[in-house]
Design a protein around this motif. Structure first.
Motif, PDB file in Angstrom:
ATOM      1  N   ASP A   1     -25.039 -19.577   9.281  1.00  0.00           N
ATOM      2  CA  ASP A   1     -24.377 -20.614   8.498  1.00  0.00           C
ATOM      3  C   ASP A   1     -24.459 -21.940   9.241  1.00  0.00           C
ATOM      4  N   LEU A   2     -24.562 -23.031   8.466  1.00  0.00           N
ATOM      5  CA  LEU A   2     -24.743 -24.354   9.049  1.00  0.00           C
ATOM      6  C   LEU A   2     -23.494 -25.212   8.909  1.00  0.00           C
ATOM      7  N   TRP A   3     -23.331 -26.049   9.892  1.00  0.00           N
ATOM      8  CA  TRP A   3     -22.262 -27.049   9.913  1.00  0.00           C
ATOM      9  C   TRP A   3     -22.957 -28.383  10.145  1.00  0.00           C
ATOM     10  N   LEU A   4     -22.928 -29.261   9.139  1.00  0.00           N
ATOM     11  CA  LEU A   4     -23.618 -30.541   9.215  1.00  0.00           C
ATOM     12  C   LEU A   4     -22.621 -31.692   9.281  1.00  0.00           C
ATOM     13  N   ALA A   5     -23.107 -32.870   9.615  1.00  0.00           N
ATOM     14  CA  ALA A   5     -22.225 -34.025   9.786  1.00  0.00           C
ATOM     15  C   ALA A   5     -22.845 -35.276   9.187  1.00  0.00           C
ATOM     16  N   ARG A   6     -22.043 -35.980   8.410  1.00  0.00           N
ATOM     17  CA  ARG A   6     -22.411 -37.310   7.921  1.00  0.00           C
ATOM     18  C   ARG A   6     -21.146 -37.949   7.349  1.00  0.00           C
ATOM     19  N   ASP A   7     -20.805 -39.117   7.844  1.00  0.00           N
ATOM     20  CA  ASP A   7     -19.601 -39.778   7.354  1.00  0.00           C
ATOM     21  C   ASP A   7     -19.742 -40.124   5.878  1.00  0.00           C
TER      22      ASP A   7
ATOM     23  N   PRO B   1     -20.728 -13.433  13.434  1.00  0.00           N
ATOM     24  CA  PRO B   1     -21.876 -14.346  13.467  1.00  0.00           C
ATOM     25  C   PRO B   1     -21.420 -15.772  13.778  1.00  0.00           C
ATOM     26  N   ALA B   2     -22.216 -16.481  14.540  1.00  0.00           N
ATOM     27  CA  ALA B   2     -21.886 -17.863  14.897  1.00  0.00           C
ATOM     28  C   ALA B   2     -22.311 -18.824  13.792  1.00  0.00           C
ATOM     29  N   VAL B   3     -21.681 -19.983  13.797  1.00  0.00           N
ATOM     30  CA  VAL B   3     -22.048 -21.091  12.926  1.00  0.00           C
ATOM     31  C   VAL B   3     -22.757 -22.135  13.786  1.00  0.00           C
ATOM     32  N   LEU B   4     -23.841 -22.701  13.285  1.00  0.00           N
ATOM     33  CA  LEU B   4     -24.579 -23.720  14.028  1.00  0.00           C
ATOM     34  C   LEU B   4     -24.147 -25.108  13.566  1.00  0.00           C
TER      35      LEU B   4
END
Length: 243
Positions: free
Chosen positions: A201-207, A179-182
């Motif tokens: 599954d999620l990949w999020l970003a915030r410094d 399965p891919a991760v978004l």
């Protein structure tokens, strides 16, 4: 005469208040500059606490050169994701060598494909399947969702974007066998609500601050987009895993 004195006094008070307001604005601006400078300097080598996030790694951008993967591992990296050049983007003839070098370092390795909402899924998945070998040793593939379709040459509906993305994800998963991760940006999530539409599954970003814009738990967090280290001549994106 009394009226004149009162008017003069009123003008002085207004002038004094104006000067204090200007000083206050200047002080706030100075504080903002100092804070921005401190934040920039502090973020150069900041990483989340390893006690809270034992698994940590990095993203290496498409076209990057000079990455020392052994040094990355010595700095506490457990894994690395290599970004693949998108269809229509600048070619990246060094990708295969970079993949081989990353695997030889002992790091766990994955590949990110940046989704282009202006293009059909087939040529994009063809790029991935041509460049990325079938291997059970690779980490789950990631699909980066950054841009919306507003800048496309031809109009692309939201429904078309979601349809092509679903096709791309399915084709990449068939090739990878996982399965891919978004890798989901706030902009893409706000427009298409992909966190609700896709059960991946999620990949999020915030410094620095834990991200919460997806409305559900995430697996990966890009916690510092500009980490300065001995592993690369350029800043790298530092990532942690939430278990």
């Amino acid at each position: 005469m009394a009226k004149s004195r009162r008017a003069s006094s009123s003008r002085r008070k207004k002038a004094g208040a104006g000067r204090w307001l200007l000083r206050l604005v200047a002080l706030v601006a100075l504080f903002g500059m100092v804070f921005a400078g401190w934040f920039w300097w502090d973020m150069r080598d900041w990483k989340p606490d390893e006690a809270a996030y034992p698994e940590q790694g990095a993203v290496i951008a498409s076209g990057a050169s000079g990455t020392r993967f052994e040094t990355l591992k010595a700095l506490g990296g457990d894994f690395v994701y290599l970004e693949l050049a998108p269809v229509g983007g600048a070619p990246d003839p060094g990708f295969a060598a970079r993949l081989k070098s990353a695997q030889a370092s002992g790091l766990k390795v994955g590949v990110i494909y940046p989704f282009d909402p202006c293009r059909r899924a087939d040529p994009q998945s063809a790029r991935f399947t041509r460049m990325v070998p079938r291997s059970g040793e690779l980490l789950p593939p990631a699909v980066a969702l950054r841009n919306v379709a507003d800048g496309c040459d031809a109009s692309v509906s939201d429904a078309a974007v979601e349809s092509e993305l679903l096709t791309l994800v399915n084709q990449i998963e068939m090739h990878a066998g996982k399965p891919a991760v978004l890798k989901l940006s706030p902009t893409f999530q706000s427009r298409y609500n992909a966190a609700r539409t896709f059960s991946r599954d999620l990949w999020l970003a915030r410094d620095r601050a834990r991200p919460d814009y997806a409305g559900r738990p995430w697996l990966l967090w890009s916690a510092n987009s500009q980490l300065v280290s001995a592993a690369s001549p350029d800043p790298i994106e530092w990532v942690v895993v939430q278990r």
